[in-house]
Write a protein that holds these residues in place. Sequence first.
Motif, PDB file in Angstrom:
ATOM      1  N   ASP A  88    -114.094 -24.405  26.775  1.00  0.00           N
ATOM      2  CA  ASP A  88    -114.558 -24.907  25.444  1.00  0.00           C
ATOM      3  C   ASP A  88    -114.619 -26.327  25.477  1.00  0.00           C
ATOM      4  O   ASP A  88    -113.502 -26.918  25.654  1.00  0.00           O
ATOM      5  N   ILE A  89    -115.638 -26.890  25.435  1.00  0.00           N
ATOM      6  CA  ILE A  89    -115.758 -28.473  25.188  1.00  0.00           C
ATOM      7  C   ILE A  89    -116.805 -28.871  24.187  1.00  0.00           C
ATOM      8  O   ILE A  89    -117.261 -30.120  24.211  1.00  0.00           O
ATOM      9  N   SER A  90    -116.586 -28.074  23.080  1.00  0.00           N
ATOM     10  CA  SER A  90    -117.302 -28.579  22.006  1.00  0.00           C
ATOM     11  C   SER A  90    -116.607 -29.741  21.090  1.00  0.00           C
ATOM     12  O   SER A  90    -115.653 -29.935  21.566  1.00  0.00           O
ATOM     13  N   GLN A  91    -117.250 -29.837  19.959  1.00  0.00           N
ATOM     14  CA  GLN A  91    -116.546 -30.970  19.147  1.00  0.00           C
ATOM     15  C   GLN A  91    -115.309 -30.556  18.514  1.00  0.00           C
ATOM     16  O   GLN A  91    -114.483 -31.283  17.806  1.00  0.00           O
ATOM     17  N   ASN A  92    -115.147 -29.241  18.586  1.00  0.00           N
ATOM     18  CA  ASN A  92    -113.927 -28.525  17.939  1.00  0.00           C
ATOM     19  C   ASN A  92    -112.635 -28.859  18.899  1.00  0.00           C
ATOM     20  O   ASN A  92    -111.529 -28.591  18.328  1.00  0.00           O
ATOM     21  N   LEU A  93    -112.668 -29.245  20.024  1.00  0.00           N
ATOM     22  CA  LEU A  93    -111.711 -29.353  20.955  1.00  0.00           C
ATOM     23  C   LEU A  93    -111.825 -31.103  21.183  1.00  0.00           C
ATOM     24  O   LEU A  93    -112.586 -31.351  21.990  1.00  0.00           O
ATOM     25  N   SER A  94    -111.063 -31.878  20.598  1.00  0.00           N
ATOM     26  CA  SER A  94    -111.189 -33.235  20.954  1.00  0.00           C
ATOM     27  C   SER A  94    -109.911 -34.051  20.348  1.00  0.00           C
ATOM     28  O   SER A  94    -109.103 -33.577  19.606  1.00  0.00           O
ATOM     29  N   LEU A  95    -110.021 -35.176  20.872  1.00  0.00           N
ATOM     30  CA  LEU A  95    -108.780 -36.002  20.466  1.00  0.00           C
ATOM     31  C   LEU A  95    -109.263 -37.407  19.964  1.00  0.00           C
ATOM     32  O   LEU A  95    -109.880 -38.085  20.480  1.00  0.00           O
ATOM     33  N   ARG A  96    -108.830 -37.498  18.456  1.00  0.00           N
ATOM     34  CA  ARG A  96    -109.275 -38.834  17.904  1.00  0.00           C
ATOM     35  C   ARG A  96    -108.106 -39.643  17.713  1.00  0.00           C
ATOM     36  O   ARG A  96    -106.986 -39.317  17.422  1.00  0.00           O
ATOM     37  N   GLY A  99    -101.133 -48.320  10.792  1.00  0.00           N
ATOM     38  CA  GLY A  99    -101.034 -48.078  12.162  1.00  0.00           C
ATOM     39  C   GLY A  99    -102.110 -47.238  12.854  1.00  0.00           C
ATOM     40  O   GLY A  99    -103.143 -47.096  12.102  1.00  0.00           O
ATOM     41  N   LEU A 100    -101.947 -46.615  13.860  1.00  0.00           N
ATOM     42  CA  LEU A 100    -102.870 -45.767  14.574  1.00  0.00           C
ATOM     43  C   LEU A 100    -102.370 -44.338  14.460  1.00  0.00           C
ATOM     44  O   LEU A 100    -101.237 -43.745  14.833  1.00  0.00           O
ATOM     45  N   GLN A 101    -103.068 -43.339  14.142  1.00  0.00           N
ATOM     46  CA  GLN A 101    -103.003 -41.932  14.204  1.00  0.00           C
ATOM     47  C   GLN A 101    -103.695 -41.239  15.483  1.00  0.00           C
ATOM     48  O   GLN A 101    -105.049 -41.593  15.341  1.00  0.00           O
ATOM     49  N   CYS A 102    -102.984 -40.357  16.077  1.00  0.00           N
ATOM     50  CA  CYS A 102    -103.686 -39.621  17.035  1.00  0.00           C
ATOM     51  C   CYS A 102    -103.870 -38.129  16.427  1.00  0.00           C
ATOM     52  O   CYS A 102    -102.616 -37.381  16.168  1.00  0.00           O
ATOM     53  N   SER A 103    -104.927 -37.590  16.492  1.00  0.00           N
ATOM     54  CA  SER A 103    -105.214 -35.990  16.212  1.00  0.00           C
ATOM     55  C   SER A 103    -105.878 -35.326  17.156  1.00  0.00           C
ATOM     56  O   SER A 103    -106.808 -35.879  17.559  1.00  0.00           O
ATOM     57  N   LEU A 104    -105.342 -34.160  17.432  1.00  0.00           N
ATOM     58  CA  LEU A 104    -105.853 -33.267  18.392  1.00  0.00           C
ATOM     59  C   LEU A 104    -106.264 -31.996  17.629  1.00  0.00           C
ATOM     60  O   LEU A 104    -105.687 -31.236  17.040  1.00  0.00           O
ATOM     61  N   ASN A 105    -107.643 -31.901  17.938  1.00  0.00           N
ATOM     62  CA  ASN A 105    -108.331 -30.601  17.333  1.00  0.00           C
ATOM     63  C   ASN A 105    -108.696 -29.458  18.522  1.00  0.00           C
ATOM     64  O   ASN A 105    -109.059 -29.766  19.340  1.00  0.00           O
ATOM     65  N   PHE A 106    -108.255 -28.227  18.021  1.00  0.00           N
ATOM     66  CA  PHE A 106    -108.503 -27.332  19.081  1.00  0.00           C
ATOM     67  C   PHE A 106    -108.506 -25.938  18.304  1.00  0.00           C
ATOM     68  O   PHE A 106    -108.262 -25.791  16.922  1.00  0.00           O
TER      69      PHE A 106
END
Length: 247
Positions: A211-219, A240-247
Amino acid sequence: MSIASHNILRFCLTISILMASQPVLFAQKKNGEKVTMPGHTAKTEEDTIKASAILSSKDSLKWINATDTIGKKHPRDWATWKPSAKRALWLAIVLPGAGQIYNRKYWKLPIIYGGFVGCAYAMRWNNMMYHDYAQAYLDIMDSDPQTQSYNQFLHLGNSITPENEERYKTIFKSRKDRYRRWRDLSFFAMVGVYALSVIDAYVDASLSEFDISQNLSLRVEPTVIHNDSYRNPLLSSSVGLQCSLNF
């Protein structure tokens, strides 16, 4: 079914329809029942015969269309096609590069075959130099004036004398061992390219359903961080900076 058989069958159907349309000569009733078209009522014997002929012709045409589709291969939908990892593995083992062709990754073929060609050339060159220096080392060790193949490795105007003979023996021996080692390394490098092509074909086919769709991303995005330990609102908030991982 061939084209000639289709033409004969259509001709027979046409004759049967024409014969069925003649109520006086060919019309017959079956057990006193009337054949009607769906949604219509047969009012006369002629209408009944015509409806029966039309239904029989439609059934025959359906049978012809069904037989036409038998044995035909539907084109593969490449947009939804997914390679098999096991098949890609065996193809790559049997023939280097076949797994990449099966996975439709043609741009990898120049890399793989270029690696094989480079390793084969390096192995051939080092093997030739190894034999030349090995023969030169044997000639300088036997002290036979008839065997002087080592002269081809001497610089112009230089010659081997008793004073520098031991030094040249050491040079020829070290170069002989060096080229033999490089020849063996070239062979192992070729085996490594082969193993890499097999692993690449298997992993590439296995990741085809990843799965390489937009639902699996690091922002990474800016955010405001609140700290409730400070009463002063200016000190309790920071940027600050926030890292979010969507899967």
